[in-house]
Write a protein that holds these residues in place. Structure first.
Motif, PDB file in Angstrom:
ATOM      1  N   LYS A  47     -68.538 -59.133  -6.071  1.00  0.00           N
ATOM      2  CA  LYS A  47     -69.424 -58.182  -6.741  1.00  0.00           C
ATOM      3  C   LYS A  47     -69.883 -57.052  -5.829  1.00  0.00           C
ATOM      4  O   LYS A  47     -69.998 -55.900  -6.247  1.00  0.00           O
ATOM      5  CB  LYS A  47     -70.629 -58.960  -7.278  1.00  0.00           C
ATOM      6  N   THR A  48     -70.172 -57.364  -4.582  1.00  0.00           N
ATOM      7  CA  THR A  48     -70.749 -56.383  -3.664  1.00  0.00           C
ATOM      8  C   THR A  48     -69.690 -55.804  -2.735  1.00  0.00           C
ATOM      9  O   THR A  48     -68.537 -56.219  -2.745  1.00  0.00           O
ATOM     10  CB  THR A  48     -71.870 -57.023  -2.833  1.00  0.00           C
ATOM     11  N   GLY A  49     -70.107 -54.847  -1.915  1.00  0.00           N
ATOM     12  CA  GLY A  49     -69.208 -54.243  -0.953  1.00  0.00           C
ATOM     13  C   GLY A  49     -69.064 -55.081   0.301  1.00  0.00           C
ATOM     14  O   GLY A  49     -69.767 -56.080   0.488  1.00  0.00           O
ATOM     15  N   TYR A 167     -63.471 -56.099  -3.112  1.00  0.00           N
ATOM     16  CA  TYR A 167     -64.909 -55.885  -3.049  1.00  0.00           C
ATOM     17  C   TYR A 167     -65.337 -54.922  -4.150  1.00  0.00           C
ATOM     18  O   TYR A 167     -64.523 -54.228  -4.749  1.00  0.00           O
ATOM     19  CB  TYR A 167     -65.301 -55.325  -1.686  1.00  0.00           C
ATOM     20  N   GLU A 168     -66.629 -54.925  -4.409  1.00  0.00           N
ATOM     21  CA  GLU A 168     -67.221 -54.044  -5.420  1.00  0.00           C
ATOM     22  C   GLU A 168     -66.490 -54.177  -6.766  1.00  0.00           C
ATOM     23  O   GLU A 168     -66.217 -53.190  -7.450  1.00  0.00           O
ATOM     24  CB  GLU A 168     -67.215 -52.588  -4.942  1.00  0.00           C
TER      25      GLU A 168
END
Length: 488
Positions: A47-49, A167-168
């Motif tokens: 979900k995140t970087g 990522y992301e």
């Protein structure tokens, strides 16, 4: 392609993988590595970087429970669940045997593993329970706690194997077979569709970052979190949408935490330099032994293991305690937590920076403190007076607090801050079996769907130090291996 207002456009092209892992904390990394090593083509969606990936694993102590006796470990786990929250025996056996292998598995990733001195010496957090003699201490990468070491090892292992990590890339929903209900893949928030020929592993963390879910299942309002705010119950919601049953939804680990009111992240309030502190509720009354021996979230109070702390409170102390040393430790003391590791915050040595910032209220008298906190002045004064009398007598007749911790509140000015309390993590989520397969509300397996880590913790109630990392590794590996060998 037609879409409802606010929905995501789904791409016509469907990408194919064997196993899709959603999330890359300890459970997600373990699942991806196990599935890859079993011959599967794996895609990891985070979900995140890169700078925030890893969820709570990234900012945890990075230590796991170690033991050499699965039979005694099973006894201990059963005892920690209590009489009214038993786990299925196949889950107990998978956990007790799997946790024995964690240290060797981490070593197989090419790093040294060693005991952490303090936590090894401390022993089990619930020594009175049967099976606690199995507790072999806490193992860490190179025997060193925190500083993101464990996540760095896991992330490197993914990249060294060439596993596809994106990522992301949050996941919006699961896809299912219209006839069988089996999970067939995912749709990302950007509309990309990825088919998972053998299975999807949910490793998205808990729901402590979602105020609505926290309010619904834990009864807490506006509480700060210790770890990643990206843990917003994504896996829980996706599993429910395809008919998953739930377990352990009222279980959590909460701590006495303090926060900048403008932030959602909190700090451990440790009070290691002085025990001159009491907890009062909104009526201004003490309600519990503030320093009762407790494990990771529960304490033995009045003959029962209960959540500790379990409700909002005001933490009150005096000038002597304020000047004794920092309330919260920095990275050189306890290198864990989002604010400490990710934001690099160093707590002031005398707590004055935080007082001047308004995180901690101040009053020259208890009456002034009551005015700035909104607490009833008479009740607050009475609580402090009763506590000071207990200190003088050396006996806390009301709550049984240890005499060694009875330090009076005598020296003005007086201070207080509100603790929500702070949520370290939640434990509840989709119910799963010993193969980490998610179960439907009727008890049947939802084919193609797995869960591991705090999205679906094993622990129905009490848990000891290092249990969550160990649990994530055990059922992450089980999920990855089982999915890789599944014929879709």
């Amino acid at each position: 392609m037609f879409r409802e207002p606010g929905s995501q456009v789904e791409h016509d092209e469907i990408e194919h993988a064997d196993v899709v892992v959603v999330g890359m904390g300890a459970a997600g990394c373990a699942a991806a590595l196990a599935a890859h090593d079993a011959g599967a083509r794996v895609v990891v969606l985070e979900k995140t970087g890169p700078g925030e990936a890893g969820g709570n694993t990234r900012v945890s102590g990075g230590g796991w429970f170690h033991h050499d006796d699965p039979e005694r470990a099973a006894v201990y786990l059963r005892a920690l669940c209590g009489d009214d929250r038993p786990l299925p025996e196949p889950v107990v056996r998978a956990w007790s045997h799997g946790t024995r292998e964690v240290s060797a598995w981490v070593e197989s990733l090419g790093v040294e593993v060693g005991p952490h001195g303090h936590f090894n010496a401390a022993g089990a957090e619930y020594p009175e329970l049967p099976g606690s003699d199995c507790y072999g201490g806490l193992r860490c990468v190179e025997g060193t706690l925190g500083q993101g070491r464990l996540f760095a090892v896991l992330e490197k292992a993914l990249h060294d194997r060439g596993i596809d990590v994106r990522y992301e890339t949050p996941v919006a929903r699961l896809t299912t077979d219209a006839l069988t209900g089996s999970v067939t893949g995912v749709v990302t928030a950007g509309g990309e569709r990825i088919d998972a020929g053998r299975g999807v592993v949910l490793a998205t963390g808990g729901f402590e970052g979602d105020p609505e879910l926290v309010r619904t299942h834990l009864g807490l309002e506006d509480v700060p979190v210790w770890g990643s705010t990206a843990a917003t119950g994504d896996g829980l919601r996706m599993a429910q949408e395809v008919g998953a049953d739930l377990w352990h939804m009222d279980n959590m680990m909460a701590v006495n935490g303090i926060t900048d009111p403008a932030s959602r992240h909190g700090y451990f309030a440790m009070f290691v330099h002085s025990r001159g502190v009491i907890w009062v509720d909104d009526t201004g009354r003490r309600f519990v032994d503030e320093f009762v021996p407790s494990g990771h979230g529960q304490a033995l109070i009045d003959g029962r293991y209960v959540l500790h702390p379990h409700r909002p409170m005001w933490v009150v102390f005096d000038e002597k305690t304020r000047s004794a040393g920092p309330i919260s430790g920095s990275a050189d003391i306890l290198p864990v937590g989002w604010n400490v590791l990710m934001n690099g915050y160093r707590w002031s040595s005398d707590n004055m920076t935080e007082i001047e910032a308004g995180w901690i209220r101040r009053g020259d008298t208890l009456e002034e403190l009551a005015a700035v906190t909104g607490l009833p002045a008479d009740a607050l004064a009475e609580s402090v007076s009763e506590y000071n009398a207990a200190c003088a007598a050396g006996v806390d007749e009301r709550f049984g607090r240890s005499a060694a911790t009875l330090v009076p509140l005598l020296e003005p000015p007086f201070y207080a801050y509100r603790s929500g309390p702070m949520l370290a993590w939640t434990n509840g989520g989709p119910r799963r079996d010993e193969h980490a397969r998610v179960l439907a509300t009727n008890g049947t397996v939802i084919e193609g769907l797995y869960a591991a880590g705090t999205v679906s913790s094993t622990f129905s109630w009490a848990k000891d130090g290092g249990f969550h990392i160990a649990d994530a590794f055990v059922f992450g590996r089980i999920a990855g291996e089982h999915a890789a060998r599944r014929i879709g």
